[in-house]
Each structure stands twice: as structure tokens, then as C-alpha cells.
Write a protein that holds these residues in place. Sequence first.
Motif, mmCIF file in Angstrom:
data_model
loop_
_atom_site.group_PDB
_atom_site.id
_atom_site.type_symbol
_atom_site.label_atom_id
_atom_site.label_comp_id
_atom_site.label_asym_id
_atom_site.label_seq_id
_atom_site.Cartn_x
_atom_site.Cartn_y
_atom_site.Cartn_z
ATOM 1 N N SER A 1 2.045 12.118 16.211
ATOM 2 C CA SER A 1 3.340 11.842 15.591
ATOM 3 C C SER A 1 3.748 10.399 15.888
ATOM 4 C CB SER A 1 4.407 12.791 16.146
ATOM 5 O OG SER A 1 4.666 12.487 17.504
ATOM 6 N N HIS B 1 -4.076 15.122 15.575
ATOM 7 C CA HIS B 1 -2.852 14.721 14.874
ATOM 8 C C HIS B 1 -1.899 14.070 15.865
ATOM 9 C CE1 HIS B 1 1.175 15.321 13.037
ATOM 10 N NE2 HIS B 1 0.500 14.932 11.967
ATOM 11 N N SER C 1 -0.087 12.097 7.278
ATOM 12 C CA SER C 1 -0.463 12.635 8.589
ATOM 13 C C SER C 1 -1.552 11.758 9.195
ATOM 14 C CB SER C 1 -0.971 14.070 8.446
ATOM 15 O OG SER C 1 0.050 14.905 7.970
ATOM 16 N N TYR D 1 -4.317 10.928 12.176
ATOM 17 C CA TYR D 1 -5.217 11.553 13.152
ATOM 18 C C TYR D 1 -5.999 10.453 13.863
ATOM 19 C CZ TYR D 1 -4.162 15.882 10.735
ATOM 20 O OH TYR D 1 -3.502 16.954 10.190
ATOM 21 N N LYS E 1 -4.160 13.261 4.827
ATOM 22 C CA LYS E 1 -4.654 13.304 6.201
ATOM 23 C C LYS E 1 -5.568 12.104 6.413
ATOM 24 C CE LYS E 1 -4.431 18.304 6.669
ATOM 25 N NZ LYS E 1 -5.211 19.548 6.748
#
Length: 195
Positions: free
Chosen positions: A91, A89, A72, A74, A46
Motif C-alpha cells: 500500500s 502487494h 495495485s 506489487y 496489477k
Amino acid sequence: MTLDLTHLRTTIRKQRRVIGSFQQKKAEQTVLNRLIRLSKFQQAQKIGLYLHAFGEIHTHKILEYCFTHQKSVYLPMICNMNQRLVWVHISQHQYRNQRFSHHPLGMKEPMQTRGLHVSKLDLLIMPLVACDIFGTRIGMGGGFYDKTLATAPQKPYRLGFAHDFQLVQQRLPRASWDQPLDALLTPHSFLRFQR
């Protein structure tokens, strides 16, 4: 002699704004090449990043690298209630389609209303105006990162991104609320700090 932070911010922000696109692309690629070799980045799942807006090290290639390597991503969003950042988050599809809102301060933000607390991130990559060799970070002056990181003393790992001229040799003043970095990455240097 005390360092005039207002003058320092103004001077370095001017320097950032006049960097040409070729130089920015070169700096971004060099920083990415160095970043992907760092164990903290390799281990992180993350990752908090920023969308460049004011001449900072550009993050487009870094974002794309994260997406293609199943990390991921953020992005920060300012919470108006407490002036802290939450981490939303995003994409690859959202990023490529520029699904962002414009904040009055001049940067783009994710459009969602909820985000993670910063302590849920493994790695936080931060922009800055200046940093010294002790890890003291000077931001744009709003204190958003400092207020946010004050609530997360252990995690995440704090990595600053900067152009080489943003690393200053003179010790910067550090107030009790200032949150230092764990490391700084520039196109030509990598510094680790004791926090």
C-alpha cells in the motif's frame, strides 16, 4: 568474438553507480512520462515494480503515480526455498513508512511472508544491467527473474527499465533459461521485441 558478460556487468554497474541525483531524477521523470502513455501500462491493474537500490532507473515517482491512479503495486520478494520471486502487494502507507526488510544481497523487500505468483500480474517492470535490440536481458547474475518468469510463459507483459547506456548494440548471448523482454523503456527510446 564472444562477449564477456562478467566484464559487461562490471562496467555497466559502475556506470550506474556514478549517476548523479539530478540525472537520476531527470531520467525517472522522463521514463514516467513515456510509461503513462503506453497502453499496456494504462490497461494494467496489477503492476510488479522494484525498489531501486543499485543505480537503476529510480521508481519512487512511478510508485506514487500508481498509488494515486488506483493501480495495485506489487514488489518482489525472494523465496529462499526455490530462489524465485513472489510478488507482495504494498500500500501507499507501507511504502511511505518504509516497511521493508533488508535482504543480504543489498535490496529492500516487503516484510510479508506470502506473495502472488508472477503470472497474476498484468505488467512486470524489471530492472536490468544490459539489454540488446533483440530483447535479451542481462540481470545482476542471480537469475531470480529468469527462474520466476520461466514458470509464466504468457503473462505478465515484461517491460525492462534502463538508462540509455544500458541498451547495447552488440547481440547478447541468450541461454535456454534466459527470459527475454516484451519491451524496453529508456529515457530516449522504446523498443518492442518478438518473444
